[in-house]
Design a protein around this motif. Structure first.
Motif, PDB file in Angstrom:
ATOM      1  N   ALA A 153       0.834  -1.205   0.000  1.00  0.00           N
ATOM      2  CA  ALA A 153       0.000   0.000   0.000  1.00  0.00           C
ATOM      3  C   ALA A 153       0.866   1.250   0.000  1.00  0.00           C
ATOM      4  O   ALA A 153       0.582   2.226  -0.706  1.00  0.00           O
ATOM      5  N   VAL A 154       1.933   1.218   0.780  1.00  0.00           N
ATOM      6  CA  VAL A 154       2.856   2.345   0.825  1.00  0.00           C
ATOM      7  C   VAL A 154       3.516   2.543  -0.538  1.00  0.00           C
ATOM      8  O   VAL A 154       3.654   3.668  -1.030  1.00  0.00           O
ATOM      9  N   SER A 155       3.888   1.442  -1.185  1.00  0.00           N
ATOM     10  CA  SER A 155       4.599   1.545  -2.464  1.00  0.00           C
ATOM     11  C   SER A 155       3.719   2.102  -3.575  1.00  0.00           C
ATOM     12  O   SER A 155       4.223   2.754  -4.499  1.00  0.00           O
ATOM     13  N   ILE A 156       2.410   1.864  -3.514  1.00  0.00           N
ATOM     14  CA  ILE A 156       1.525   2.399  -4.559  1.00  0.00           C
ATOM     15  C   ILE A 156       0.850   3.699  -4.126  1.00  0.00           C
ATOM     16  O   ILE A 156       0.094   4.296  -4.882  1.00  0.00           O
ATOM     17  N   GLY A 157       1.127   4.127  -2.886  1.00  0.00           N
ATOM     18  CA  GLY A 157       0.703   5.449  -2.448  1.00  0.00           C
ATOM     19  C   GLY A 157      -0.757   5.587  -2.053  1.00  0.00           C
ATOM     20  O   GLY A 157      -1.350   6.652  -2.238  1.00  0.00           O
ATOM     21  N   ILE A 158      -1.340   4.520  -1.487  1.00  0.00           N
ATOM     22  CA  ILE A 158      -2.712   4.640  -1.004  1.00  0.00           C
ATOM     23  C   ILE A 158      -2.714   4.765   0.519  1.00  0.00           C
ATOM     24  O   ILE A 158      -1.813   4.268   1.187  1.00  0.00           O
ATOM     25  N   PRO A 159      -3.705   5.445   1.095  1.00  0.00           N
ATOM     26  CA  PRO A 159      -3.735   5.620   2.550  1.00  0.00           C
ATOM     27  C   PRO A 159      -4.038   4.321   3.277  1.00  0.00           C
ATOM     28  O   PRO A 159      -4.696   3.426   2.745  1.00  0.00           O
ATOM     29  N   VAL A 160      -3.553   4.256   4.515  1.00  0.00           N
ATOM     30  CA  VAL A 160      -3.712   3.048   5.339  1.00  0.00           C
ATOM     31  C   VAL A 160      -4.392   3.414   6.653  1.00  0.00           C
ATOM     32  O   VAL A 160      -3.943   4.321   7.363  1.00  0.00           O
ATOM     33  N   VAL A 161      -5.465   2.704   6.966  1.00  0.00           N
ATOM     34  CA  VAL A 161      -6.104   2.763   8.278  1.00  0.00           C
ATOM     35  C   VAL A 161      -5.663   1.516   9.026  1.00  0.00           C
ATOM     36  O   VAL A 161      -5.755   0.408   8.496  1.00  0.00           O
ATOM     37  N   GLY A 162      -5.153   1.686  10.242  1.00  0.00           N
ATOM     38  CA  GLY A 162      -4.633   0.533  10.964  1.00  0.00           C
ATOM     39  C   GLY A 162      -5.160   0.421  12.375  1.00  0.00           C
ATOM     40  O   GLY A 162      -5.207   1.411  13.105  1.00  0.00           O
ATOM     41  N   VAL A 163      -5.581  -0.793  12.755  1.00  0.00           N
ATOM     42  CA  VAL A 163      -5.898  -1.087  14.149  1.00  0.00           C
ATOM     43  C   VAL A 163      -4.555  -1.350  14.823  1.00  0.00           C
ATOM     44  O   VAL A 163      -3.869  -2.322  14.492  1.00  0.00           O
ATOM     45  N   CYS A 164      -4.170  -0.483  15.739  1.00  0.00           N
ATOM     46  CA  CYS A 164      -2.817  -0.534  16.302  1.00  0.00           C
ATOM     47  C   CYS A 164      -2.845  -0.741  17.809  1.00  0.00           C
ATOM     48  O   CYS A 164      -3.504   0.011  18.534  1.00  0.00           O
ATOM     49  N   ASP A 165      -2.113  -1.744  18.254  1.00  0.00           N
ATOM     50  CA  ASP A 165      -1.962  -2.020  19.680  1.00  0.00           C
ATOM     51  C   ASP A 165      -0.801  -1.185  20.216  1.00  0.00           C
ATOM     52  O   ASP A 165      -0.079  -0.526  19.467  1.00  0.00           O
ATOM     53  N   VAL A 166      -0.601  -1.252  21.511  1.00  0.00           N
ATOM     54  CA  VAL A 166       0.399  -0.413  22.168  1.00  0.00           C
ATOM     55  C   VAL A 166       1.805  -0.682  21.646  1.00  0.00           C
ATOM     56  O   VAL A 166       2.646   0.219  21.609  1.00  0.00           O
ATOM     57  N   ASN A 167       2.072  -1.905  21.201  1.00  0.00           N
ATOM     58  CA  ASN A 167       3.420  -2.269  20.769  1.00  0.00           C
ATOM     59  C   ASN A 167       3.675  -2.027  19.286  1.00  0.00           C
ATOM     60  O   ASN A 167       4.784  -2.252  18.801  1.00  0.00           O
ATOM     61  N   ASN A 168       2.677  -1.576  18.535  1.00  0.00           N
ATOM     62  CA  ASN A 168       2.832  -1.404  17.094  1.00  0.00           C
ATOM     63  C   ASN A 168       3.618  -0.149  16.725  1.00  0.00           C
ATOM     64  O   ASN A 168       3.501   0.886  17.389  1.00  0.00           O
ATOM     65  N   GLU A 169       4.375  -0.251  15.643  1.00  0.00           N
ATOM     66  CA  GLU A 169       4.977   0.916  15.007  1.00  0.00           C
ATOM     67  C   GLU A 169       3.974   1.459  14.000  1.00  0.00           C
ATOM     68  O   GLU A 169       3.366   0.693  13.256  1.00  0.00           O
ATOM     69  N   THR A 170       3.818   2.755  13.964  1.00  0.00           N
ATOM     70  CA  THR A 170       2.738   3.343  13.153  1.00  0.00           C
ATOM     71  C   THR A 170       3.247   4.245  12.030  1.00  0.00           C
ATOM     72  O   THR A 170       2.466   4.975  11.441  1.00  0.00           O
ATOM     73  N   ARG A 171       4.529   4.186  11.719  1.00  0.00           N
ATOM     74  CA  ARG A 171       5.087   5.150  10.763  1.00  0.00           C
ATOM     75  C   ARG A 171       4.453   5.046   9.379  1.00  0.00           C
ATOM     76  O   ARG A 171       4.418   6.037   8.646  1.00  0.00           O
ATOM     77  N   ASP A 172       3.959   3.879   8.977  1.00  0.00           N
ATOM     78  CA  ASP A 172       3.343   3.729   7.659  1.00  0.00           C
ATOM     79  C   ASP A 172       1.821   3.719   7.713  1.00  0.00           C
ATOM     80  O   ASP A 172       1.165   3.440   6.705  1.00  0.00           O
ATOM     81  N   VAL A 173       1.265   4.003   8.886  1.00  0.00           N
ATOM     82  CA  VAL A 173      -0.197   4.029   9.061  1.00  0.00           C
ATOM     83  C   VAL A 173      -0.655   5.483   9.069  1.00  0.00           C
ATOM     84  O   VAL A 173      -0.187   6.291   9.860  1.00  0.00           O
ATOM     85  N   ASP A 174      -1.576   5.810   8.192  1.00  0.00           N
ATOM     86  CA  ASP A 174      -2.047   7.194   8.077  1.00  0.00           C
ATOM     87  C   ASP A 174      -3.101   7.540   9.117  1.00  0.00           C
ATOM     88  O   ASP A 174      -3.171   8.677   9.585  1.00  0.00           O
ATOM     89  N   LEU A 175      -3.934   6.558   9.470  1.00  0.00           N
ATOM     90  CA  LEU A 175      -4.985   6.805  10.452  1.00  0.00           C
ATOM     91  C   LEU A 175      -5.003   5.637  11.434  1.00  0.00           C
ATOM     92  O   LEU A 175      -5.367   4.519  11.079  1.00  0.00           O
ATOM     93  N   VAL A 176      -4.591   5.912  12.656  1.00  0.00           N
ATOM     94  CA  VAL A 176      -4.488   4.885  13.694  1.00  0.00           C
ATOM     95  C   VAL A 176      -5.792   4.750  14.458  1.00  0.00           C
ATOM     96  O   VAL A 176      -6.366   5.745  14.899  1.00  0.00           O
ATOM     97  N   ILE A 177      -6.266   3.509  14.602  1.00  0.00           N
ATOM     98  CA  ILE A 177      -7.340   3.194  15.548  1.00  0.00           C
ATOM     99  C   ILE A 177      -6.680   2.447  16.702  1.00  0.00           C
ATOM    100  O   ILE A 177      -6.316   1.271  16.563  1.00  0.00           O
TER     101      ILE A 177
END
Length: 222
Positions: A153-177
């Motif tokens: 998704a990052v390589s083709i340039g589309i936005p990412v919505v991510g369900v993220c836990d406390v231990n997740n890295e979010t640098r490639d996630v555009d909208l964190v849940i």
């Protein structure tokens, strides 16, 4: 075998009697007790720097607790964002076992596309593949386990919505849940609410589309 610290989840660590977060009745999409019972707020014993802002407190057993007000707010924001896309432009994925049924039911309910098991490398980048699709937005259940889909998704340039836990890295996630993305009931609750709010957002302000599903309908089998 004892699970590693960053894999400890709500299934193993039920809520205590003292985990209320002082919300106002009616402030959240569902009652606070429903959130707490689902374990959506129970994080891990490891915290990434990017998820620090979503932490409410540290529990007696070392687990970080997520702020359910932020979880609730981000579900609303994500739903409004997703409602701007045509249903077939939304791709939801989950490599996690407990996320696979929630992702399938979310897709069925909203008209989105889902890859609820193995994500075939190249699905988003290689037009020669039978599985090739061209989504305009991606939802990942866990940025770590859904890394292949995330990187494409990052390589083709589309936005990412991510369900993220406390231990997740979010640098490639555009909208964190921010939510427990390892617990069975927690993931069912996240996708149930997200599907409901997407449908509401599409219907427009003041409208209340029919929605008879409950979180149990999204619940993965044990």
């Amino acid at each position: 075998m004892t699970p590693p610290a960053d894999e400890v989840m709500s299934e193993d660590a039920p809520p205590t009697d003292h985990e209320g977060q002082d919300t106002v009745p009616g402030e959240l999409l569902i009652p606070e007790d429903t959130y707490l019972t689902s374990g959506i707020h129970i994080g891990t014993q490891q915290k990434s720097a990017s998820m620090r802002r979503f932490v409410y407190k540290i529990r007696y057993d070392g687990l970080y607790v997520l702020n359910i007000k932020e979880t609730d707010r981000r579900i609303r924001i994500a739903a409004r964002f997703l409602s701007r896309f045509r249903p077939e432009q939304i791709l939801s994925v989950s490599q996690r076992q407990y996320g696979q049924k929630p992702v399938r039911i979310f897709a069925k309910t909203t008209g989105a596309v889902s890859f609820s098991e193995r994500f075939v490398p190249g699905c988003l980048t290689n037009p020669a593949l039978v599985e090739y699709i061209e989504p305009k937005v991606l939802i990942v259940t866990d940025p770590a386990t859904d890394q292949q889909a995330l990187s494409e998704a990052v390589s083709i340039g589309i936005p990412v919505v991510g369900v993220c836990d406390v231990n997740n890295e979010t640098r490639d996630v555009d909208l964190v849940i921010p939510a427990n993305n390892k617990g069975r009931v927690a993931l069912a609750t996240v996708y149930w609410l997200l599907a409901r709010e997407v449908r509401r957002a599409r219907a427009g302000e003041g409208a209340e589309p029919s929605y008879t599903l409950t979180a149990d309908d999204f619940l993965a089998a044990l």
